[in-house]
Scaffold this active site. Structure first.
Site, short mmCIF file in Angstrom:
data_model
loop_
_atom_site.label_atom_id
_atom_site.label_comp_id
_atom_site.label_asym_id
_atom_site.label_seq_id
_atom_site.Cartn_x
_atom_site.Cartn_y
_atom_site.Cartn_z
N THR A 184 19.83 -65.10 -7.94
CA THR A 184 19.65 -63.66 -8.14
C THR A 184 20.73 -63.19 -9.09
OG1 THR A 184 21.11 -63.11 -6.33
CG2 THR A 184 18.78 -63.33 -5.80
N TRP A 442 19.74 -38.89 4.80
CA TRP A 442 19.64 -39.75 3.62
C TRP A 442 18.96 -39.02 2.47
CZ3 TRP A 442 17.98 -45.39 5.20
CH2 TRP A 442 18.92 -45.90 6.11
P1 ADP Z 1 18.24 -58.99 -8.60
O1 ADP Z 1 18.10 -57.79 -9.51
O2 ADP Z 1 19.18 -58.80 -7.46
O3 ADP Z 1 18.33 -60.31 -9.29
P2 ADP Z 1 15.45 -59.31 -8.36
O4 ADP Z 1 15.35 -59.52 -9.81
O5 ADP Z 1 14.88 -60.29 -7.42
O6 ADP Z 1 16.89 -59.15 -7.86
O7 ADP Z 1 14.95 -57.85 -8.10
C1 ADP Z 1 14.61 -57.41 -6.82
C2 ADP Z 1 14.80 -55.93 -6.67
O8 ADP Z 1 14.14 -55.21 -7.71
C3 ADP Z 1 14.18 -55.40 -5.40
O9 ADP Z 1 14.99 -55.62 -4.29
C4 ADP Z 1 13.99 -53.94 -5.74
O10 ADP Z 1 15.18 -53.21 -5.55
C5 ADP Z 1 13.67 -53.97 -7.21
N1 ADP Z 1 12.21 -53.87 -7.39
C6 ADP Z 1 11.34 -54.88 -7.60
N2 ADP Z 1 10.10 -54.40 -7.76
C7 ADP Z 1 10.17 -53.05 -7.66
C8 ADP Z 1 9.22 -51.98 -7.73
N3 ADP Z 1 7.94 -52.19 -7.98
N4 ADP Z 1 9.68 -50.73 -7.57
C9 ADP Z 1 10.98 -50.48 -7.33
N5 ADP Z 1 11.92 -51.44 -7.25
C10 ADP Z 1 11.53 -52.71 -7.41
#
Ligand code: ADP
Length: 539
Positions: A184, A442
């Site tokens: 990640t 919140w």
């Molecule tokens: P990171 O940015 O930590 O590497 P990822 O690339 O796996 O993680 O992204 C996951 C995060 O992206 C989710 O936990 C969420 O916060 C955000 N995310 C993914 N899809 C959506 C969506 N359709 N709408 C809003 N937020 C999203």
């Protein structure tokens, strides 16, 4: 009593074997870094994956070894996907947009043994090579080693392949064997490795091909704009060969013009990517009066889909938006937003409100929302809480960790805050660490940002909770002005007309730009550092 059906393991090699046997001439089309478009079928890809498995074996790669890639979406990367996992080694896809120090940290943590990279990353790898203590072989994904290369022992992919035999029997691994590793991006703290198994990868690929999720079939030409280093291109690199779809791999140029040309030339019917990419594409298409001849569906995820984007795809291009939510830890498909039978025939506004949510789970994934004490909250579409997820392709434990990442019942805390409605549709309202806690209540920073961005003078907005002696935190809005001008009072009045009075930010700060992570997400930790010393009015 056990059933008496065949107990064949769910293996990644079986996907490419199936594609080669039953969809041998379905095309994989790649825009190469060298320039020309490369095309061949799954039969050829399978042959070259077997050659690659022999070549890697000759380099000394053994089952369980990590073979890293630093590459854009292309056919050689596709071959690595199947050869490395197929032979029982672990494909470690690294995001080249990370900072060099993060790449070094990740490669060291993963103890990568081989590193395969696109030629465009040569300068980066030259800089990193002396620091990568575990890497024994560097392979450039090209016909020959660039003459200028300073990396000792660098070999060229095509030369390795040319010397390798195409006979290779994929081992019958235990389906729980590790297949691939993806870190990640680590918006907080160090990156964490998610280690997928063959079983989770196959089940996820089945899951994303379903009609109510990404809906891919042998009648599709699929364009994953989402990179193969980002949660395995959302599983499309597996699902496309699984169903025999044509696969279009865009290489490194993801600007609107390059994408539109490719979409039209290859008859793309379904594509997948993050909102920023679609923004570039839609701007180019609108500016030049273009259209899409075949593209009928697009998957938008990674960040919330802006309403205007959904409308533009729908009204101007008759293209259905599938809004999806997920994360690296969930393979990534968690939810996808398609309608239910009960929605059919409802008016457009009601349907649009449903479609803008992040959607519902396919079989194989389950979700719930909980309060700060872990109590489950009702599915009323109003109450929001910490989003928990579990399922067949959801993480159990991070790579190298000594304890599970889930609670006793197998729930993984996503770090997102969401509502779930009575029909099971999820709406992401925030990240847990970003939600603003004012007087015990919140406030969704995302909702305030979205509203602020609808104000004409605002180009980009971030809302953060700022310390307040009475309320703990109050919302502080930080914006980038569109043309350098911003009427703060006007903006606050605009917001006051749309949210509860206690949601209205206490102040607006204007910056020239906002900090982002390597994957383009707002970096609120950095923003807080930039604003150190700031005090809200009256405190
Ligand atoms: P990171 O940015 O930590 O590497 P990822 O690339 O796996 O993680 O992204 C996951 C995060 O992206 C989710 O936990 C969420 O916060 C955000 N995310 C993914 N899809 C959506 C969506 N359709 N709408 C809003 N937020 C999203």
């Amino acid at each position: 009593m056990f059933g008496l059906m065949q107990d064949r393991p769910l293996l990644i090699s079986s996907i490419i074997e199936h594609a080669a046997r039953h969809h041998g001439d379905s095309e994989i089309v790649s825009r190469t870094l060298e320039g020309p478009v490369h095309r061949y079928g799954y039969r050829d890809a399978h042959r070259r994956a077997r050659q690659l498995a022999n070549a890697l074996t000759a380099l000394g790669v053994q089952q369980g070894d990590r073979v890293a890639t630093l590459a854009w979406n292309g056919y050689r990367h596709f071959e690595l996907y199947f050869a490395v996992s197929g032979m029982g080694a672990v494909l470690h896809t690294i995001n080249p947009r990370l900072f060099p120090e993060q790449i070094r940290w990740i490669a060291e943590h993963a103890q990568d043994r081989v590193l395969c990279f696109d030629a465009c990353f040569l300068p980066l790898i030259e800089q990193l090579a002396p620091l990568l203590t575990s890497v024994q072989h560097f392979v450039v994904l090209a016909d020959a080693v660039p003459e200028s290369s300073k990396i000792k022992g660098l070999v060229a992919y095509e030369i390795l392949l040319a010397a390798a035999d195409s006979g290779f029997d994929w081992p019958q691994l235990d389906e729980r064997t590790a297949a691939s590793l993806c870190y990640t991006s680590g918006t907080t703290g160090n990156p964490k490795g998610v280690l997928y198994s063959h079983r989770s990868t196959l089940l996820h690929a089945y899951g994303i091909a379903l009609p109510d999720t990404l809906n891919v079939s042998a009648r599709d030409s699929v364009l994953p704009v989402v990179p193969m280093f980002h949660a395995n291109a959302w599983g499309l690199a597996y699902a496309a060969p699984m169903v025999g779809a044509k696969l279009v791999l865009p290489g490194k140029d993801l600007d609107g013009a390059s994408l539109h040309t490719l979409i039209e030339a290859e008859g793309v019917t379904v594509s997948a990517g993050v909102p920023t990419v679609w923004l570039g594409l839609l701007t180019h298409v609108a500016r030049n009066g273009l259209s899409f001849s075949h593209m009928r569906r697009t998957v938008i995820g990674g960040a919330a889909c802006p309403p205007a984007m959904l409308r533009e795809f729908r009204d101007r291009h008759q293209c259905e938006v599938l809004h999806a939510w997920g994360m690296t830890e969930t393979s990534p498909l968690g939810t996808g937003c398609t309608l239910k039978f009960k929605h059919l025939g409802l008016d457009q506004d009601t349907i649009e409100a449903v479609r803008l949510k992040q959607g519902r789970v396919p079989f194989g994934v389950d979700i719930k929302i909980v309060d700060d004490d872990g109590n489950e909250l009702p599915w009323d579409g109003v109450r929001y809480g910490h989003l928990m997820v579990r399922g067949l392709w959801v993480i159990q434990r991070y790579f190298g960790a000594d304890q599970d990442a889930v609670d006793a019942d197998g729930w993984f805390a996503t770090g997102d805050v969401a509502t779930i409605d009575a029909d099971g549709y999820l709406r992401i309202t925030d990240r847990s660490k970003d939600v603003i806690k004012s007087g015990g209540e919140w406030i969704s920073s995302v909702d305030l940002e979205n509203l602020a961005m609808a104000y004409p003078q605002v180009r980009e907005a971030a809302c953060i909770g700022w310390p307040h002696p009475k309320w703990d935190e109050r919302p502080l809005l930080v914006v980038v002005a569109r043309d350098g001008e911003l009427d703060k009072a006007g903006l606050l009045a605009f917001l006051a007309g749309q949210v509860a009075k206690w949601w209205v930010p206490d102040d607006v700060v204007v910056l020239d730009e906002l900090p982002h992570t390597a994957t383009g997400k707002l970096q609120k930790t950095r923003l807080r550092e930039l604003l150190a010393g700031y005090r809200l009015p009256g405190t």
